[in-house]
Design a protein around this motif. Structure first.
Motif: not given
Length: 79
Positions: A71-79, A30-39, A21-28
């Motif tokens: 805000d879009r960074l994965p949890a370990p790297f967010s502020r 990261v995917e959201a961050w990559l989408d925002a970066r593409r946008d 579950k933790g890995l899935l949350q991390l992957l989701l």
């Protein structure tokens, strides 16, 4: 057979589920961050006239990018 019962009794399968579950949350995230970066890249590629067509200015794009990239960074790297 006894090993399967022992693992079930110790709750090892629940630990694995939590890890997945933790890995899935991390992957989701990261995917959201990559989408925002593409946008953001797509918005930066537009010229001022194209941005005006969708109701934005160059300053709006900068503000959106600076305000929300952390805000879009994965949890370990967010502020």
């Amino acid at each position: 057979m006894a090993i399967g019962y022992a693992a079930g009794n110790l709750g090892l399968s629940a630990t694995r589920r939590e890890r997945r579950k933790g890995l899935l949350q991390l992957l989701l995230r990261v995917e959201a961050w990559l989408d925002a970066r593409r946008d953001a890249r797509a918005l930066y590629a537009m010229d001022d006239r194209e941005l005006a067509d969708i109701g934005l200015s160059r300053t709006d794009v900068e503000v959106l990018n600076v305000a929300s990239w952390q805000d879009r960074l994965p949890a370990p790297f967010s502020r």
